[in-house]
Design an enzyme around this catalytic site. Structure first.
Site, PDB file in Angstrom:
ATOM      1  N   ILE A 171       8.403  51.357  29.155  1.00  0.00           N
ATOM      2  CA  ILE A 171       7.050  51.441  29.710  1.00  0.00           C
ATOM      3  C   ILE A 171       6.890  50.448  30.856  1.00  0.00           C
ATOM      4  O   ILE A 171       6.345  50.778  31.918  1.00  0.00           O
ATOM      5  CB  ILE A 171       5.989  51.200  28.618  1.00  0.00           C
ATOM      6  CG1 ILE A 171       5.989  52.357  27.621  1.00  0.00           C
ATOM      7  CG2 ILE A 171       4.604  51.047  29.241  1.00  0.00           C
ATOM      8  CD1 ILE A 171       5.101  52.134  26.410  1.00  0.00           C
ATOM      9  N   ASP A 188      10.914  38.627  29.007  1.00  0.00           N
ATOM     10  CA  ASP A 188      11.422  39.265  27.795  1.00  0.00           C
ATOM     11  C   ASP A 188      12.710  38.559  27.403  1.00  0.00           C
ATOM     12  O   ASP A 188      13.718  38.674  28.108  1.00  0.00           O
ATOM     13  CB  ASP A 188      11.686  40.754  28.034  1.00  0.00           C
ATOM     14  CG  ASP A 188      11.962  41.518  26.745  1.00  0.00           C
ATOM     15  OD1 ASP A 188      12.527  40.916  25.814  1.00  0.00           O
ATOM     16  OD2 ASP A 188      11.625  42.710  26.666  1.00  0.00           O
ATOM     17  N   ALA A 229      -0.497  47.858  24.014  1.00  0.00           N
ATOM     18  CA  ALA A 229       0.609  47.819  23.058  1.00  0.00           C
ATOM     19  C   ALA A 229       0.099  47.926  21.623  1.00  0.00           C
ATOM     20  O   ALA A 229       0.087  49.017  21.038  1.00  0.00           O
ATOM     21  CB  ALA A 229       1.422  46.549  23.258  1.00  0.00           C
ATOM     22  N   ARG A 230      -0.362  46.808  21.065  1.00  0.00           N
ATOM     23  CA  ARG A 230      -0.847  46.793  19.690  1.00  0.00           C
ATOM     24  C   ARG A 230      -1.957  45.767  19.543  1.00  0.00           C
ATOM     25  O   ARG A 230      -1.901  44.674  20.099  1.00  0.00           O
ATOM     26  CB  ARG A 230       0.298  46.450  18.702  1.00  0.00           C
ATOM     27  CG  ARG A 230       1.151  47.656  18.313  1.00  0.00           C
ATOM     28  CD  ARG A 230       0.363  48.629  17.456  1.00  0.00           C
ATOM     29  NE  ARG A 230       1.084  49.833  17.133  1.00  0.00           N
ATOM     30  CZ  ARG A 230       1.070  50.947  17.852  1.00  0.00           C
ATOM     31  NH1 ARG A 230       0.396  51.004  18.982  1.00  0.00           N
ATOM     32  NH2 ARG A 230       1.725  52.019  17.469  1.00  0.00           N
ATOM     33  N   ASP A 288      -6.926  48.614  25.047  1.00  0.00           N
ATOM     34  CA  ASP A 288      -6.845  49.967  24.504  1.00  0.00           C
ATOM     35  C   ASP A 288      -6.574  49.934  23.007  1.00  0.00           C
ATOM     36  O   ASP A 288      -6.706  50.950  22.336  1.00  0.00           O
ATOM     37  CB  ASP A 288      -5.733  50.748  25.216  1.00  0.00           C
ATOM     38  CG  ASP A 288      -5.690  52.207  24.819  1.00  0.00           C
ATOM     39  OD1 ASP A 288      -6.747  52.872  24.919  1.00  0.00           O
ATOM     40  OD2 ASP A 288      -4.623  52.681  24.383  1.00  0.00           O
ATOM     41  N   GLU A 300      -9.549  49.096  14.247  1.00  0.00           N
ATOM     42  CA  GLU A 300      -9.974  50.291  14.976  1.00  0.00           C
ATOM     43  C   GLU A 300     -10.619  51.276  14.001  1.00  0.00           C
ATOM     44  O   GLU A 300     -10.123  51.467  12.898  1.00  0.00           O
ATOM     45  CB  GLU A 300      -8.766  50.937  15.659  1.00  0.00           C
ATOM     46  CG  GLU A 300      -8.110  50.032  16.683  1.00  0.00           C
ATOM     47  CD  GLU A 300      -6.861  50.648  17.318  1.00  0.00           C
ATOM     48  OE1 GLU A 300      -6.510  51.802  16.974  1.00  0.00           O
ATOM     49  OE2 GLU A 300      -6.237  49.976  18.147  1.00  0.00           O
ATOM     50  N   HIS A 341      -7.763  53.617  22.105  1.00  0.00           N
ATOM     51  CA  HIS A 341      -6.332  53.826  21.833  1.00  0.00           C
ATOM     52  C   HIS A 341      -5.841  55.119  22.490  1.00  0.00           C
ATOM     53  O   HIS A 341      -5.251  55.987  21.832  1.00  0.00           O
ATOM     54  CB  HIS A 341      -6.084  53.869  20.320  1.00  0.00           C
ATOM     55  CG  HIS A 341      -4.704  53.434  19.942  1.00  0.00           C
ATOM     56  ND1 HIS A 341      -4.439  52.653  18.844  1.00  0.00           N
ATOM     57  CD2 HIS A 341      -3.496  53.674  20.509  1.00  0.00           C
ATOM     58  CE1 HIS A 341      -3.137  52.449  18.734  1.00  0.00           C
ATOM     59  NE2 HIS A 341      -2.540  53.061  19.742  1.00  0.00           N
ATOM     60  N   ILE A 342      -6.058  55.222  23.797  1.00  0.00           N
ATOM     61  CA  ILE A 342      -5.752  56.460  24.524  1.00  0.00           C
ATOM     62  C   ILE A 342      -4.721  56.275  25.629  1.00  0.00           C
ATOM     63  O   ILE A 342      -4.457  57.214  26.379  1.00  0.00           O
ATOM     64  CB  ILE A 342      -7.033  57.056  25.149  1.00  0.00           C
ATOM     65  CG1 ILE A 342      -7.713  56.025  26.052  1.00  0.00           C
ATOM     66  CG2 ILE A 342      -7.977  57.560  24.062  1.00  0.00           C
ATOM     67  CD1 ILE A 342      -8.807  56.593  26.930  1.00  0.00           C
TER      68      ILE A 342
END
Length: 317
Positions: A152, A171, A234-235, A259, A264, A283-284
């Site tokens: 991504i 990373d 991501a989360r 997002d 949620e 979350h889209i």
């Protein structure tokens, strides 16, 4: 053979499973009906879920005939991978099927921050004509910081580069000659703190683990530029939400695009919902027609591969 689908799955994938000869039972609300799910799951050869179904030891013990679990997406924090491996049940994910959609979400967030056209439209409709207030700024020569450098981030970087942005990434699992650094032109930051200090936008692309939970907290926000934005597709749980609210309200950072949330859907009295410069979406990021069609078809075909004795190219355990 029978397959149980417990959450939203695009019709293409359901049709593909039926074309392949499976009996498919589909209830997109079943993830929220735990007792019913536990009663039903022993009757199925495969289980297909999204992010809400809790695939833990209890559910896996009940799934006595399950030979594979399909995940309609890439996040795996709702699935106990260790327990699945112990029971020799492969788990497959929709590897990279929604990567383009998430990358475009990140671009949309940055464009909205720099040129808030929906706000300008609402202001004009109220009778105003404030050209100075809505002057905005260019993404060209701004810096995008990518936390995590998987596929991504790779696709996001390519799009940001096309806008003339400088892109840096952090990373610890990416080597100097991996694709995103060697071919995409992303600069590697030595530390997360270094990335935060340089970036105008920080976009998060890491899984939720013990190491990443609340990694974006008040200490990290204090390192960011006052005009910087956090983008999390991501989360939920990676961003410490209370610390974020405090950082935005105090002016330490400009805002955020979230997002994903720790809980949620968002609660009506959540502090997040009270801060205008924290923009929320349900979350889209990966939820486009194209991405969901690819996701559904990929998971359907890989589940079929495993049920016929093959090994999935998308297996995570």
């Amino acid at each position: 053979m029978k397959i149980l689908v417990t959450e939203l799955m695009w019709e293409d994938g359901l049709a593909e499973l039926r074309r392949l000869g499976y009996a498919v039972d589909y209830d997109m609300e079943l993830s929220r009906k735990r007792e019913e799910l536990l009663e039903l799951v022993p009757n199925y050869d495969a289980l297909i879920v999204r992010n809400e179904t809790r695939v833990d030891s209890e559910l896996l013990d009940a799934a006595t005939n399950a030979r594979v679990i399909g995940r309609l997406g890439v996040g795996l924090d709702n699935i106990d991978l260790k327990a699945a491996k112990e029971r020799h049940i492969p788990v497959i994910s929709a590897k990279n099927a929604n990567a383009t959609s998430v990358a475009e979400y990140v671009m949309a967030a940055m464009l909205d921050a720099s040129r808030p056209l929906s706000d300008a439209d609402a202001d004009v409709r109220r009778g105003s004509w404030d050209r100075k207030f809505f002057t905005g700024y260019e993404l060209n020569q701004r810096t995008l910081g990518l936390v995590g450098m998987g596929e991504i981030s790779n696709r996001t970087a390519r799009r940001a580069k096309a806008f003339g942005m400088d892109v840096i990434g952090y990373d610890p699992f990416v080597a100097p000659f991996d694709h995103i650094l060697a071919e995409t032109g992303v600069r590697a930051a030595n530390t997360l703190d270094e990335l935060l200090g340089e970036s105008d936008f920080i976009s998060i692309h890491v899984p939720l683990t013990n190491d990443t939970k609340h990694m974006m907290n008040k200490d990290k926000f204090s390192l960011m530029k006052p005009h910087a934005y956090v983008i999390n597709s991501a989360r939920g749980g990676i961003v410490h939400e209370r610390d974020l609210v405090d950082a935005v309200e105090s002016g330490d950072i400009a805002g955020a695009y979230l997002d994903v949330l720790e809980k949620e859907p968002v609660e009506a009295d959540s502090p997040l919902a009270q801060v205008e410069s924290i923009r929320l979406s349900p979350h889209i990021a990966g939820l486009t027609d194209e991405a969901q069609s690819r996701t559904a078809m990929l998971v359907a075909q890989e589940v079929d591969r495993v049920l016929h004795g093959g090994r999935s190219i998308c297996a995570v355990v």
